[in-house]
Design an enzyme around this catalytic site. Structure first.
Site, PDB file in Angstrom:
ATOM      1  N   ASN A  17       9.869   1.199  -5.808  1.00 27.98           N
ATOM      2  CA  ASN A  17       9.447   1.061  -7.213  1.00 27.98           C
ATOM      3  C   ASN A  17      10.061   2.164  -8.069  1.00 27.98           C
ATOM      4  O   ASN A  17      10.435   1.927  -9.222  1.00 27.98           O
ATOM      5  CB  ASN A  17       7.927   1.064  -7.314  1.00 27.98           C
ATOM      6  N   LEU A  94      -6.333  11.089  -6.591  1.00 30.03           N
ATOM      7  CA  LEU A  94      -6.275  12.220  -7.515  1.00 30.03           C
ATOM      8  C   LEU A  94      -7.643  12.432  -8.148  1.00 30.03           C
ATOM      9  O   LEU A  94      -8.291  11.474  -8.586  1.00 30.03           O
ATOM     10  CB  LEU A  94      -5.236  11.946  -8.603  1.00 30.03           C
ATOM     11  N   HIS A 110      -0.590  -1.126  -8.446  1.00 34.17           N
ATOM     12  CA  HIS A 110      -1.341  -1.515  -7.248  1.00 34.17           C
ATOM     13  C   HIS A 110      -1.000  -2.965  -6.893  1.00 34.17           C
ATOM     14  O   HIS A 110      -1.022  -3.836  -7.765  1.00 34.17           O
ATOM     15  CB  HIS A 110      -2.847  -1.374  -7.490  1.00 34.17           C
ATOM     16  N   GLU A 180       6.268  -6.565  -8.244  1.00 30.58           N
ATOM     17  CA  GLU A 180       5.963  -5.181  -8.629  1.00 30.58           C
ATOM     18  C   GLU A 180       7.105  -4.558  -9.429  1.00 30.58           C
ATOM     19  O   GLU A 180       6.872  -3.939 -10.464  1.00 30.58           O
ATOM     20  CB  GLU A 180       5.734  -4.319  -7.380  1.00 30.58           C
TER      21      GLU A 180
END
Ligand code: GRF
Length: 201
Positions: A17, A94, A110, A180
């Site tokens: 990605n 995070l 996601h 994606e």
């Protein structure tokens, strides 16, 4: 004046990605510049992809103290003064110790539809649910990360991916990844050009 949006990308692995983002920046499809790529794993192949484009890479291996790790990461990311921080296959949760430094500026990808299969192995879990007859499609989402919710936050874009009777986990995975790459780039394009404006921005 450089009008390109400043991006910092966080990865943990292959970085395909990241590659899609780099390629889109290079051909002008995405009016942005990748200032740095961070990884929590020194072996992440995505680091090589960044180095091939002469983009600084920073490896910050995991430490037991999550609060310290996140504050340290935030400090090192902030040096690059990013407009957007993109989690592109970043596999570490995070906390607010990081997120509070970049309010409404952290974007996550996601490989599932909103509210479905948060966490790791989302494509595999969707495929298993399909085989049990529970779902007929899965998808991809891109969203803001306002807090510590896992793969959850104000939606920027999503796209469904049909699951076919002939699919194997491998063919479905490959198709989800193709979606994606496109959705991530197009969503970032919308965000950096101001065409996508979620209410919280
Ligand atoms: C992607 O499917 C991403 O959505 C998920 O992890 C995968 C990373 O792939 N969180 P890559 O490192 O970008 O190739």
């Amino acid at each position: 004046m450089d009008k390109k949006a400043r991006l910092v990308i966080l990865i943990s692995g292959n970085g395909s990605n990241l590659q899609a983002i780099l390629d889109a920046c290079e051909v002008g499809r995405l009016p942005a510049r990748v200032l740095a790529v961070f990884s929590d794993r020194g072996q992440a192949y995505g680091l090589q992809r960044a180095e091939q484009r002469q983009i600084p890479t920073i490896i910050i291996p995991p430490t037991p103290n999550r609060a310290f790790y996140d504050a340290d990461l935030a400090g090192q990311v902030a040096v690059f003064e990013p407009d957007w921080v993109v989690l592109a296959g970043w596999m570490r949760l995070l906390t607010m110790n990081f997120l509070s430094h970049f309010p409404n500026r952290v974007i996550n990808l996601h490989p599932a539809l909103p509210g479905q299969f948060p966490g790791v192995n989302a494509i595999e879990r969707a495929f298993e649910a399909y085989r049990r007859g529970e779902i007929s499609q899965t998808g991809v989402m891109v969203h803001l990360v306002p807090d510590e919710g896992v793969d959850d936050g104000p939606l920027l874009a999503s796209q469904t991916v049909l699951i076919l009777p002939s699919d194997t986990l491998e063919t479905l995975t490959a198709r989800v990844h193709q979606v994606e790459y496109k959705l991530l780039v197009e969503t970032l394009r919308g965000v950096v050009t101001g065409q996508i404006k979620p209410e919280s921005l």
